[in-house]
Design an enzyme around this catalytic site. Structure first.
Site, mmCIF file in Angstrom:
data_model
loop_
_atom_site.group_PDB
_atom_site.id
_atom_site.type_symbol
_atom_site.label_atom_id
_atom_site.label_comp_id
_atom_site.label_asym_id
_atom_site.label_seq_id
_atom_site.Cartn_x
_atom_site.Cartn_y
_atom_site.Cartn_z
ATOM 1 C CG ASN A 288 5.692 -13.376 44.891
ATOM 2 O OD1 ASN A 288 6.930 -14.128 45.083
ATOM 3 N ND2 ASN A 288 4.518 -13.972 44.071
ATOM 4 N NE ARG B 25 8.714 -13.346 35.164
ATOM 5 C CZ ARG B 25 8.548 -13.899 36.405
ATOM 6 N NH1 ARG B 25 9.299 -15.324 36.325
ATOM 7 N NH2 ARG B 25 8.035 -13.529 37.345
HETATM 8 N N1 EPU Z 1 5.009 -6.390 32.489
HETATM 9 C C1 EPU Z 1 5.459 -5.597 31.446
HETATM 10 N N2 EPU Z 1 6.531 -4.443 32.002
HETATM 11 C C2 EPU Z 1 6.889 -4.669 33.182
HETATM 12 C C3 EPU Z 1 6.659 -5.426 34.384
HETATM 13 C C4 EPU Z 1 5.605 -6.345 34.051
HETATM 14 O O1 EPU Z 1 5.095 -5.809 30.364
HETATM 15 O O2 EPU Z 1 7.741 -3.763 33.401
HETATM 16 C C5 EPU Z 1 3.932 -7.301 32.259
HETATM 17 C C6 EPU Z 1 4.530 -8.801 32.338
HETATM 18 O O3 EPU Z 1 5.106 -9.382 31.043
HETATM 19 C C7 EPU Z 1 3.352 -9.657 32.761
HETATM 20 C C8 EPU Z 1 2.375 -8.455 33.552
HETATM 21 O O4 EPU Z 1 3.016 -7.399 33.179
HETATM 22 O O5 EPU Z 1 2.526 -10.078 31.390
HETATM 23 C C9 EPU Z 1 2.428 -8.645 34.994
HETATM 24 O O6 EPU Z 1 3.765 -8.883 35.568
HETATM 25 P P1 EPU Z 1 4.224 -8.324 36.900
HETATM 26 O O7 EPU Z 1 5.004 -7.144 36.798
HETATM 27 O O8 EPU Z 1 3.083 -8.026 37.799
HETATM 28 O O9 EPU Z 1 4.783 -9.771 37.495
HETATM 29 P P2 EPU Z 1 6.143 -9.772 38.575
HETATM 30 O O10 EPU Z 1 6.195 -8.467 39.460
HETATM 31 O O11 EPU Z 1 7.444 -9.925 37.472
HETATM 32 C C10 EPU Z 1 5.102 -11.196 40.487
HETATM 33 C C11 EPU Z 1 5.418 -12.228 41.044
HETATM 34 C C12 EPU Z 1 4.931 -13.521 40.075
HETATM 35 C C13 EPU Z 1 3.450 -13.289 39.576
HETATM 36 C C14 EPU Z 1 3.150 -11.968 39.136
HETATM 37 C C15 EPU Z 1 1.804 -11.552 38.853
HETATM 38 C C16 EPU Z 1 7.195 -11.884 42.582
HETATM 39 C C17 EPU Z 1 8.663 -11.929 42.911
HETATM 40 N N3 EPU Z 1 6.550 -12.392 41.364
HETATM 41 O O12 EPU Z 1 5.950 -10.990 39.191
HETATM 42 O O13 EPU Z 1 4.893 -14.872 41.120
HETATM 43 O O14 EPU Z 1 2.935 -14.269 38.784
HETATM 44 O O15 EPU Z 1 3.504 -10.794 40.030
HETATM 45 O O16 EPU Z 1 0.894 -11.775 39.722
HETATM 46 O O17 EPU Z 1 6.403 -11.103 43.397
HETATM 47 C C18 EPU Z 1 5.348 -16.763 41.577
HETATM 48 O O18 EPU Z 1 5.318 -16.520 42.613
HETATM 49 O O19 EPU Z 1 5.235 -17.922 41.008
HETATM 50 C C19 EPU Z 1 5.519 -15.858 40.478
HETATM 51 C C20 EPU Z 1 5.890 -15.979 39.147
#
Ligand code: EPU
Length: 432
Positions: free
Chosen positions: A23, A122
């Site tokens: 990540n 997401r």
């Molecule tokens: N969320 C919102 N609005 C947004 C963005 C996120 O409501 O604009 C919510 C999401 O729905 C979720 C929470 O905020 O409920 C956290 O989401 P986050 O944005 O932190 O997740 P992400 O950036 O899409 C990254 C990792 C994920 C990991 C999450 C949480 C990457 C590419 N992915 O996702 O990793 O689960 O952070 O730590 O960095 C994995 O590696 O298996 C994986 C899924």
């Protein structure tokens, strides 16, 4: 189609070298688009998400030179397009980082709506909120996100994140480094990969302070120059091997890690009865007796990571007593539970909580991975189970774990990768 065949019930012994953090890599590689020079990036994990990202950058005009299995040079001085091809970018979730990077450097981006692991809704509203606050217009049309900075350059802004989001924090950070003026991100996420991205950007000339706290301050600069940077070790890959030995029993040395990043995982394994000894950049993990129950709630860093939730649930399915696992980051991250049940686990899911009643043994079964960490959980369960398991849809696992089969075999696991073909009726034949 590739499947893993696992004959379980063998304890793990030996050493495992942890790769660079997925990540962090999937943010730092697109962040190279911000740099008007050559970036040498080391400790890159060899996983399919990284390969896809490098191909996307090449399509946009980057010159990529492979130095060795874990190092590349990325030269983004002659980017000729700010539009990604639909086919490549929609396969990865982290393709959203291309928006922040392209918008920051060129004032416009046309990027496919992100794809990736499927575990519920997401949204990316917080990313868009950040770009809009910096003066961009953002529209979604025909499967693409079109972002344009007013006047061709973003302007610094104060942005309060309504939810703690890893992706939105990193994306806005990328967009802000070349913006005019100062940006402040409040209620920022604090994961180790956020600090890693900030360190990379600072090493090539950005001015970012406060990464790793909930307030990040970015002073926009005119240009980023090239440089050399090594990605941090993967906290979740390390945690997955720790969980594996906790499930199977045995003793392994987990090498090339940052112990501080592992505290949230180590604490829970110790609570369950495993032994974890810290030595500089390694952890010695041992499990001899049956583990006992505990409760786990996923939280943003430094809490217990959601990306370890499926793996730890697989371990708890064999612990003595009833454990409660609460998923508080994602809405729907229990799809793997039905597969664990095929192996004899006793787990009931009620909304965000899984009630895990530990059983004495699991038994091998044919199962399917539904996403990356779900797949890792099935591998752990299969390693601990009596008999043979066949794990399908392993392409999800290979998106994020470098050579998982080779690393586990070196620890004494009986796991192999086989190619399977299926006919029109779905009848499968192993071809290697
Ligand atoms: N969320 C919102 N609005 C947004 C963005 C996120 O409501 O604009 C919510 C999401 O729905 C979720 C929470 O905020 O409920 C956290 O989401 P986050 O944005 O932190 O997740 P992400 O950036 O899409 C990254 C990792 C994920 C990991 C999450 C949480 C990457 C590419 N992915 O996702 O990793 O689960 O952070 O730590 O960095 C994995 O590696 O298996 C994986 C899924």
């Amino acid at each position: 189609m590739t499947k893993y065949i696992v004959r379980g019930g063998k304890p793990l012994f030996g050493e495992v070298e942890i790769s660079g953090a997925k990540n962090a890599a999937v943010a730092i590689i697109p962040a190279a688009l911000l740099v008007d020079g050559v970036c040498r990036i080391e400790n890159i994990p060899q996983i399919s998400d990284v390969t896809l990202f490098l191909t996307i950058l090449e399509e946009l005009g980057a010159n990529i030179r492979t130095i060795n299995r874990h190092a590349v040079e990325i030269d983004c001085r002659h980017i000729h397009s700010t539009r990604t091809s639909y086919d490549l970018a929609h396969r990865i979730r982290a393709s959203y980082y291309l928006i922040g990077a392209l918008l920051g450097r060129f004032g416009k981006a046309d990027v496919t709506m992100p794809g990736g692991c499927n575990f519920g809704v997401r949204p990316i509203d917080q990313h868009i909120k950040g770009f809009t606050a910096m003066g961009a217009s953002v529209e979604v049309e025909g499967g693409y996100i079109h972002a344009n900075a007013q006047g061709g350059r973003l302007k610094g802004a104060n942005i309060y994140m309504d939810v703690v989001s890893v992706g939105a924090t990193m994306n806005v950070m990328m967009a802000a480094v070349l913006a005019e003026g100062n940006t402040v991100i409040e209620n920022a996420a604090k994961e180790p990969h956020i600090v890693d991205l900030a360190n990379f950007l600072n090493s090539v000339g950005a001015s970012i302070r406060g990464a790793g706290t909930d307030t990040i301050k970015i002073q926009g600069v005119e240009r980023l120059r090239g440089g050399s940077y090594a990605i941090i070790p993967d906290q979740i890959e390390a945690g997955t091997y720790m969980a594996a030995v906790a499930a199977t029993g045995g003793q392994i040395l987990v090498k090339n890690i940052i112990p501080k990043h592992m505290d949230c995982i180590t604490a829970k394994l110790v609570e369950m009865g495993a032994t974890v000894e810290e030595r500089e950049d390694t952890l010695l993990v041992r499990r001899t007796e049956r583990l006992h129950r505990t409760n786990i709630k996923t939280l943003p860093y430094p809490g217990f990571p959601t990306d370890m939730q499926p793996q730890i649930t697989a371990v708890l399915s064999l612990a003595e007593g009833t454990s409660l696992v609460t998923e508080s980051v994602w809405n729907n991250r229990y799809r793997y539970v039905d597969e664990l049940k095929r192996m004899g686990a006793h787990i009931q899911v009620d909304d965000k909580t899984a009630v895990v009643e530990g059983v004495e043994k699991l038994t091998g079964a044919p199962v399917q991975a539904s996403d990356l960490r779900a797949g890792a959980a099935l591998v752990i369960a299969a390693l601990a189970a009596q008999g043979e398991s066949e794990i399908g849809c392993v392409q999800y696992i290979e998106r994020g774990y470098e050579d998982i089969v080779g690393k586990l075999r070196a620890l004494g696991a009986d796991i192999r990768s086989v190619e399977v073909s299926s006919d029109e009726d779905g009848l499968e034949t192993r071809i290697s």
